[in-house]
Design a protein around this motif. Structure first.
Motif, short mmCIF file in Angstrom:
data_model
loop_
_atom_site.label_atom_id
_atom_site.label_comp_id
_atom_site.label_asym_id
_atom_site.label_seq_id
_atom_site.Cartn_x
_atom_site.Cartn_y
_atom_site.Cartn_z
N VAL A 94 -7.33 52.76 12.53
CA VAL A 94 -7.46 54.11 11.95
C VAL A 94 -6.98 54.24 10.43
O VAL A 94 -7.47 54.95 9.90
CB VAL A 94 -6.83 54.91 13.04
CG1 VAL A 94 -6.85 56.37 12.56
CG2 VAL A 94 -7.70 54.94 14.05
N ALA A 95 -5.77 53.45 10.36
CA ALA A 95 -5.26 53.53 9.09
C ALA A 95 -6.19 53.23 7.83
O ALA A 95 -6.00 53.74 6.90
CB ALA A 95 -3.79 52.82 9.06
N LEU A 96 -7.02 52.38 8.16
CA LEU A 96 -7.84 51.81 7.20
C LEU A 96 -9.30 52.73 6.90
O LEU A 96 -10.04 52.45 5.86
CB LEU A 96 -8.58 50.47 7.54
CG LEU A 96 -7.48 49.43 7.55
CD1 LEU A 96 -8.10 47.81 7.95
CD2 LEU A 96 -7.11 49.01 6.14
N LEU A 97 -9.28 53.88 7.70
CA LEU A 97 -10.45 54.59 7.56
C LEU A 97 -10.19 55.66 6.37
O LEU A 97 -8.96 56.04 6.31
CB LEU A 97 -10.80 55.34 9.02
CG LEU A 97 -11.24 54.56 9.94
CD1 LEU A 97 -11.53 55.40 11.40
CD2 LEU A 97 -12.80 54.06 9.53
N ALA A 109 -1.55 49.08 18.98
CA ALA A 109 -1.22 48.51 17.51
C ALA A 109 -2.25 48.43 16.81
O ALA A 109 -2.48 48.61 15.62
CB ALA A 109 -0.30 47.67 17.84
N ALA A 110 -3.36 47.44 17.51
CA ALA A 110 -4.68 47.16 16.62
C ALA A 110 -5.51 48.51 16.19
O ALA A 110 -6.05 48.71 15.24
CB ALA A 110 -5.28 46.14 17.42
N TYR A 111 -5.35 49.50 17.23
CA TYR A 111 -5.99 50.63 17.01
C TYR A 111 -5.67 51.55 16.03
O TYR A 111 -6.35 51.99 14.94
CB TYR A 111 -6.02 51.44 18.37
CG TYR A 111 -6.60 52.91 18.25
CD1 TYR A 111 -8.26 52.84 18.34
CD2 TYR A 111 -6.19 54.05 17.94
CE1 TYR A 111 -8.82 54.20 18.37
CE2 TYR A 111 -6.69 55.11 17.96
CZ TYR A 111 -8.06 55.34 18.02
OH TYR A 111 -8.79 56.47 18.10
N ASP A 112 -4.06 51.50 15.88
CA ASP A 112 -3.45 52.15 14.76
C ASP A 112 -3.85 51.60 13.22
O ASP A 112 -4.34 52.39 12.36
CB ASP A 112 -2.00 52.32 14.90
CG ASP A 112 -1.54 53.29 16.09
OD1 ASP A 112 -2.26 53.94 16.35
OD2 ASP A 112 -0.33 52.88 16.56
N ALA A 121 -13.14 49.54 20.03
CA ALA A 121 -13.56 50.12 18.83
C ALA A 121 -12.87 51.35 18.76
O ALA A 121 -12.41 51.97 19.61
CB ALA A 121 -15.23 50.35 18.78
N VAL A 122 -13.19 52.02 17.45
CA VAL A 122 -12.68 53.61 17.11
C VAL A 122 -14.01 54.32 17.16
O VAL A 122 -15.00 53.97 16.29
CB VAL A 122 -11.96 53.54 15.81
CG1 VAL A 122 -11.52 54.94 15.53
CG2 VAL A 122 -10.97 52.58 15.61
N THR A 174 2.79 53.97 16.94
CA THR A 174 2.56 55.37 16.52
C THR A 174 1.68 56.07 17.80
O THR A 174 1.80 57.26 17.75
CB THR A 174 1.98 55.62 15.40
OG1 THR A 174 0.79 54.84 15.06
CG2 THR A 174 3.12 55.32 14.23
N SER A 175 0.84 55.07 18.31
CA SER A 175 0.26 55.57 19.40
C SER A 175 0.48 55.56 20.81
O SER A 175 -0.05 54.99 21.75
CB SER A 175 -1.25 55.30 19.34
OG SER A 175 -1.48 53.81 19.53
N THR A 176 1.81 55.77 20.80
CA THR A 176 2.56 55.71 22.39
C THR A 176 1.62 56.34 23.39
O THR A 176 1.70 56.07 24.55
CB THR A 176 3.74 55.75 22.24
OG1 THR A 176 4.03 57.25 21.35
CG2 THR A 176 4.67 54.84 21.90
N SER A 177 1.17 57.67 22.87
CA SER A 177 0.57 58.38 23.99
C SER A 177 -0.71 57.37 24.29
O SER A 177 -1.20 57.63 25.43
CB SER A 177 0.07 59.77 23.36
OG SER A 177 -0.86 59.36 22.20
N LEU A 178 -1.48 56.78 23.30
CA LEU A 178 -2.55 56.15 23.78
C LEU A 178 -2.07 54.97 24.85
O LEU A 178 -2.91 54.48 25.41
CB LEU A 178 -3.36 55.50 22.35
CG LEU A 178 -4.15 56.61 21.86
CD1 LEU A 178 -4.59 56.15 20.47
CD2 LEU A 178 -5.34 57.08 22.65
N TYR A 179 -1.01 54.16 24.04
CA TYR A 179 -0.82 53.05 25.03
C TYR A 179 -0.38 53.53 26.53
O TYR A 179 -0.61 52.93 27.37
CB TYR A 179 0.69 52.48 24.52
CG TYR A 179 1.14 51.39 25.11
CD1 TYR A 179 0.51 50.49 25.83
CD2 TYR A 179 2.58 51.13 25.24
CE1 TYR A 179 0.91 49.34 26.45
CE2 TYR A 179 2.99 50.06 26.09
CZ TYR A 179 2.13 49.15 26.56
OH TYR A 179 2.82 48.22 27.27
#
Ligand code: GTP
Ligand code: MG
Ligand code: ZN
Length: 379
Positions: A38-41, A32-35, A97-98, A10-15
């Motif tokens: 973030v989903a857990l926040l 993917a790990a970043y997504d 990190a986020v 979902t964060s292809t822009s970040l990739y």
């Protein structure tokens, strides 16, 4: 390193994140790990988030690198709270990190799942859970000085720690310019490092430095681990071609002076990152059975030929390990080293079992308490 390149995210822009993050190793797996992180926040925490890599931790805050450059962040309360229960969850050098710029000062609100981690466990029973020395390291350079003299037992212990971390271990023998018998020493130490590249280097003459640099190519993260005075920081400087890390002398007895005091990640000009670490004073208990099987692949292979499957290689008939010591194929020193680390691994396993039992007990206590509470309030 296995990086998938076609994973939908979902964060292809970040990739597609250019420049800095990419040269720090940002890829589809990290995206993917970043997504996931973030989903857990909680929804309230999702404003102005960005990925960052921790380059140094000091006193409840981290120096990080973001796509926009350096950013100092404080650790969010939830991160600190989780760290009180399990110190290995605290941010450490190399972590992705986020971070949230929504607050002032900016905060580190979550860590991405670690690909690899160097964990030093407490060195005595009853000590705290452990300490993460470095995270997301692809290649672990175990640095051992050839002069005044190398210690094979220390090399074996650090290589076991490296295997345990999930990183690829490489043995780097420093101060080759000072060792007249470098070839013989290299052979001897190679026997303590099955399946591991052994590279003699000199930060003074430049010998071997290019071979080491090749490991940091293409955004890989390389960490240096070894005793004080081994020449880790000198190698960081030789690799980067700049005086990035302060270096110190050695004492008359050849021991180092603990010149480097914090673990720090530096970016290499050609891409890739290096983590310099202070000399390890005591390494402590390092590993479980799997890492030992890798670090002592030669002993494990011999043991497969013992007559009894549960051979303790003590006095059993038909013991292939003792036969190899007898014939000189396996150095007795190495067998002793393996036994020592084996004992420690068993101790770690026992302690982990004890911790798991205690957690299970606490969980049931909480459930019973909850049941009693809801039982009372039932109409
Ligand atoms: N001759 C020679 N000396 C070296 C070499 N590498 C390091 N040294 C010397 O060894 C001493 C210790 O080097 P450092 O790079 O500070 O060692 P370190 O492993 O970073 O030590 P800590 O930061 O204390 O853990 C310094 O005096 C260096 O000049 C080398 O390849 N050849
Ligand atoms: Mg140093
Ligand atoms: Zn045996």
């Amino acid at each position: 390193m296995q990086f998938s390149t076609s994973r939908p995210s979902t964060s292809t822009s970040l990739y597609a994140e250019p420049g800095l993050l990419r040269s720090l190793g940002w890829d589809a797996t990290t995206a993917a790990a970043y997504d996931s992180a973030v989903a857990l926040l909680a929804a309230s925490e999702t404003a102005a988030l960005a990925p960052a890599r921790v380059v140094r931790v000091d006193r409840g805050a981290s120096e990080t690198l973001t796509a926009q450059g350096p950013l100092r962040v404080e650790h969010a309360a939830a991160v600190l709270e989780a760290g009180r229960a399990d110190p290995t969850t605290l941010p450490c050098v190399g972590d992705w990190a986020v971070v949230s710029r929504h607050e002032d000062p900016p905060r580190l609100v979550a860590l991405l799942a670690r690909r690899t981690a160097f964990v030093r466990l407490g060195s005595a029973p009853g000590t705290s859970a452990g300490q993460v020395l470095a995270a997301n390291v692809d290649v672990a350079l175990v640095v051992e000085p050839l002069v005044p003299e190398p210690h094979p037992g220390r090399v074996e212990r650090l290589l076991t720690l490296a295997w345990e971390s999930g990183a690829q271990p490489v043995l780097v023998l420093t101060k080759a310019d000072l060792a007249p018998d470098a070839d013989a020493l290299r052979e001897e130490l190679g026997a303590a490092a099955p399946g591991v590249d052994v590279i003699p280097v000199s930060s003074r003459t430049g010998e071997g430095v290019d071979l080491v640099r090749a490991y940091a190519a293409a955004g890989a993260t390389v960490a240096l681990l070894g005793p004080s005075g081994a020449g880790k920081s000198s190698l960081v400087n030789a690799l980067s071609g700049a005086e990035l890390a302060p270096t110190g002398g050695t004492r008359a007895d050849g021991k180092g002076r603990h010149t480097t005091v914090s673990r720090e990640l530096v970016l290499l000009a050609g891409g890739g990152a290096l983590i310099d670490t202070p000399g390890l004073r005591g390494i402590g208990v390092v590993a479980g059975e799997d890492a030992l099987e890798q670090a002592f692949a030669d002993v494990t292979a011999l043991a497969a030929h013992c007559r009894f499957a549960d051979c303790a290689h003590g006095a059993e008939p038909g013991c292939a390990v003792l036969a190899a010591v007898e014939s000189g194929e396996l150095p007795e020193r190495r067998l002793a080293s393996w036994r020592k680390l084996e004992r420690e691994a068993r101790w770690v396993a026992t302690r982990q079992d004890a911790r798991a039992r205690a957690q299970e007990r606490d969980r049931w206590k909480a459930i019973h308490k909850e049941l009693r509470r809801s039982g009372r309030s039932r109409p």
